[in-house]
Design an enzyme around this catalytic site. Structure first.
Site, PDB file in Angstrom:
ATOM      1  N   ASP A 100       0.788  -1.233   0.000  1.00 15.32           N
ATOM      2  CA  ASP A 100       0.000   0.000   0.000  1.00 15.32           C
ATOM      3  C   ASP A 100       0.820   1.283   0.000  1.00 15.32           C
ATOM      4  O   ASP A 100       0.382   2.306  -0.508  1.00 15.32           O
ATOM      5  CB  ASP A 100      -0.928   0.023   1.220  1.00 15.32           C
ATOM      6  CG  ASP A 100      -2.009  -1.037   1.133  1.00 15.32           C
ATOM      7  OD1 ASP A 100      -2.354  -1.438   0.009  1.00 15.32           O
ATOM      8  OD2 ASP A 100      -2.498  -1.464   2.188  1.00 15.32           O
ATOM      9  N   ARG A 132      -7.551  11.298  10.963  1.00 16.12           N
ATOM     10  CA  ARG A 132      -7.219   9.950  11.441  1.00 16.12           C
ATOM     11  C   ARG A 132      -6.039   9.962  12.414  1.00 16.12           C
ATOM     12  O   ARG A 132      -4.985   9.413  12.133  1.00 16.12           O
ATOM     13  CB  ARG A 132      -6.935   8.998  10.281  1.00 16.12           C
ATOM     14  CG  ARG A 132      -8.115   8.795   9.357  1.00 16.12           C
ATOM     15  CD  ARG A 132      -7.856   7.686   8.349  1.00 16.12           C
ATOM     16  NE  ARG A 132      -9.018   7.465   7.494  1.00 16.12           N
ATOM     17  CZ  ARG A 132      -9.105   6.512   6.588  1.00 16.12           C
ATOM     18  NH1 ARG A 132      -8.081   5.689   6.398  1.00 16.12           N
ATOM     19  NH2 ARG A 132     -10.189   6.368   5.843  1.00 16.12           N
ATOM     20  N   ASP A 157      -0.867   1.683  10.049  1.00 14.42           N
ATOM     21  CA  ASP A 157      -2.100   0.907   9.945  1.00 14.42           C
ATOM     22  C   ASP A 157      -1.961  -0.313  10.840  1.00 14.42           C
ATOM     23  O   ASP A 157      -0.979  -1.069  10.722  1.00 14.42           O
ATOM     24  CB  ASP A 157      -2.353   0.442   8.509  1.00 14.42           C
ATOM     25  CG  ASP A 157      -2.931   1.541   7.632  1.00 14.42           C
ATOM     26  OD1 ASP A 157      -2.974   2.707   8.082  1.00 14.42           O
ATOM     27  OD2 ASP A 157      -3.318   1.242   6.484  1.00 14.42           O
ATOM     28  N   ASP A 196       0.073   5.976   1.683  1.00 16.66           N
ATOM     29  CA  ASP A 196      -1.187   5.563   2.313  1.00 16.66           C
ATOM     30  C   ASP A 196      -1.200   6.078   3.750  1.00 16.66           C
ATOM     31  O   ASP A 196      -1.169   7.270   3.978  1.00 16.66           O
ATOM     32  CB  ASP A 196      -1.325   4.044   2.231  1.00 16.66           C
ATOM     33  CG  ASP A 196      -2.748   3.578   2.518  1.00 16.66           C
ATOM     34  OD1 ASP A 196      -3.670   4.404   2.443  1.00 16.66           O
ATOM     35  OD2 ASP A 196      -2.935   2.390   2.821  1.00 16.66           O
TER      36      ASP A 196
END
Length: 459
Positions: free
Chosen positions: A256, A336, A284, A280
């Site tokens: 990603d 985020r 994560d 990205d």
């Protein structure tokens, strides 16, 4: 004949759902062979073992450590409050969002740093670091029980047979390793770096940039420590044949472009990392990952910062437990910080100085406990709200447990709480000790990001 048809249909349906299952839980793995099946099963067992059935107790332990550290730290007394504030402002270049060199005495202003940072002999006791984590990732041992591996070669040319002395050769070893670097390096990863269990990547004593190439992948593993690294300008990888262990290599699909991708893994500690400008996310953590602490990091110039839980349909992420502490969310960030699904996230004593859309968000009823953070809202009147809930109306999210305690709200920032007000007291009984209030955040996050550590000197 009819039974044969029914059996064929059942076989087809079973194959179809297995295909969907592996398609969800198999990032970048071109062939989910026996090696990856066993690795996934072992990782799932480790994740369930790492899960804390009483997460509020874990947050209390963390808060106790903060109080104890600050009570002993003379640099945060009320008499030094104004000088500390001015020093904090001087640490950052407002034009570039970068830390300026600090020339004063060593000051460890939070309990993680107090454990190791102001010791001039840190280089002779590197593995002491593994005892210093707090929060849900506090048990991450990394390579504490292994030998040292010195990276001498920044190249990354052969993905199937990595050259000894390279970072890729180090991380695929099966035994525990504490990985250090011989000198300053810029490492451009040709494809994603697949890290095996029980590894510490320790950048202290050198300036290590992992940049302009592919990501770090922590997949179906446990006990990983990443420390004192610059990770920036990460791009998606094209995939191909990549070795992930000394005993196995296989075909990987396109990656990603995260800075750090955590997938189905547990007991992870990410500390003093400077991250920016990746394709990205910056971090994560998805698909059943748990027992994670992200601390003392500095993030700038990025859109989707942290993603904890990638799918509203993957309920296994209910076991996800993450501590986000003492980080500085700096210039050029959009959203985020983190964005959560399903799990339990303790957001404590972080400095949120910039966002464009929102700071903390989520869907699928995650539990978010925000304590002692400083939230400075942007000038945009439409972006003053710290929180953001996706896909559902108030009739549903009002039952999610999102609580704010001791947070400092500036420039019009506000946190929309939900769930029962008694939620925290209900689970803490008489053991509740609040985090330090948001007014302390500038001191607690003073040295977020990479540190300039020299052998024989305090960091």
């Amino acid at each position: 004949m009819e039974n044969l048809i029914v059996g064929s249909r059942l076989s087809f349906l079973l194959f179809f759902f297995l295909f969907l299952f592996f398609d969800v839980v198999r990032p970048d793995i071109g062939e989910f062979d026996e090696y990856w099946k066993k690795r996934a099963e072992a990782a799932r067992d480790e994740a369930h073992a790492a899960y804390n059935p009483d997460p509020i107790a874990a947050t209390n332990d963390f808060n106790k450590a903060v109080h104890k550290a600050l009570d002993k730290n003379e640099t945060i007394s009320s008499s030094s409050s104004s000088s500390s504030s001015s020093s904090r402002r001087g640490l950052w270049s407002l034009r570039r969002g970068r830390k300026k060199k600090y020339g004063g005495p060593c000051r460890a202003t939070n309990p993680i740093d107090r454990c190791w940072r102001c010791r001039s002999d840190w280089a002779h006791h590197r593995k002491r670091l593994a005892t210093c984590a707090k929060g849900f990732g506090r048990r991450a041992g990394g390579g504490r029980n292994g030998r040292f591996y010195v990276v001498t070669d920044p190249s990354d040319h052969d993905l199937v047979n990595p050259r000894p002395g390279t970072l890729r050769h180090a991380v695929i070893q099966t035994q525990p390793l504490w990985i250090v670097f011989a000198r300053d390096m810029i490492i451009r990863l040709s494809e994603e770096l697949i890290v095996n269990s029980y590894k510490t990547i320790d950048g202290r004593g050198a300036r290590i940039h992992i940049a302009y190439g592919a990501q770090i992948t922590i997949q179906f593993v446990h006990h990983i420590i990443l420390h004192n690294l610059h990770i920036h300008d990460i791009k998606p990888g094209n995939g191909g044949m990549i070795r992930d262990s000394v005993n196995h290599y296989g075909f990987r699909t396109r990656s990603d472009g995260d800075a750090i991708s955590i997938y189905g893994s547990s007991n992870i500690w990410i500390d003093h990392i400077s991250m920016s400008n990746c394709a990205d996310g910056l971090i994560d953590a998805i698909m059943g990952s748990t027992a994670i602490t992200v601390s003392n990091c500095h993030m700038t110039n990025h859109d989707d910062v942290f993603l904890f839980g990638a799918s509203d349909s993957y309920s296994e992420d209910a076991l996800m437990q993450v501590t986000v502490a003492f980080n500085h969310f700096g210039r050029g960030l959009v959203q985020r910080m983190p964005r959560c699904r399903w799990g339990f996230v303790h957001v404590v004593n972080n400095d949120y100085t910039h966002w464009l859309m929102y700071a903390v968000g989520g869907s699928s009823h995650p539990t978010i406990v925000s304590q002692g953070n400083r939230y400075i809202a942007p000038p945009n009147r439409a972006a003053k709200e710290v929180t953001h809930r996706d896909y559902v109306g108030e009739w549903e999210w009002r039952n999610w447990h999102w609580r704010s305690e001791g947070d400092l709200m500036l420039n019009g920032a506000f946190f929309v709480q939900s769930g029962k007000k008694e939620f925290i007291r209900k689970y803490t009984k008489q053991d509740m000790i609040k985090a330090k209030p948001g007014t302390f955040v500038k001191r607690l996050t003073r040295f977020a990001g990479t540190l300039r550590c020299r052998v024989g000197r305090q960091c």
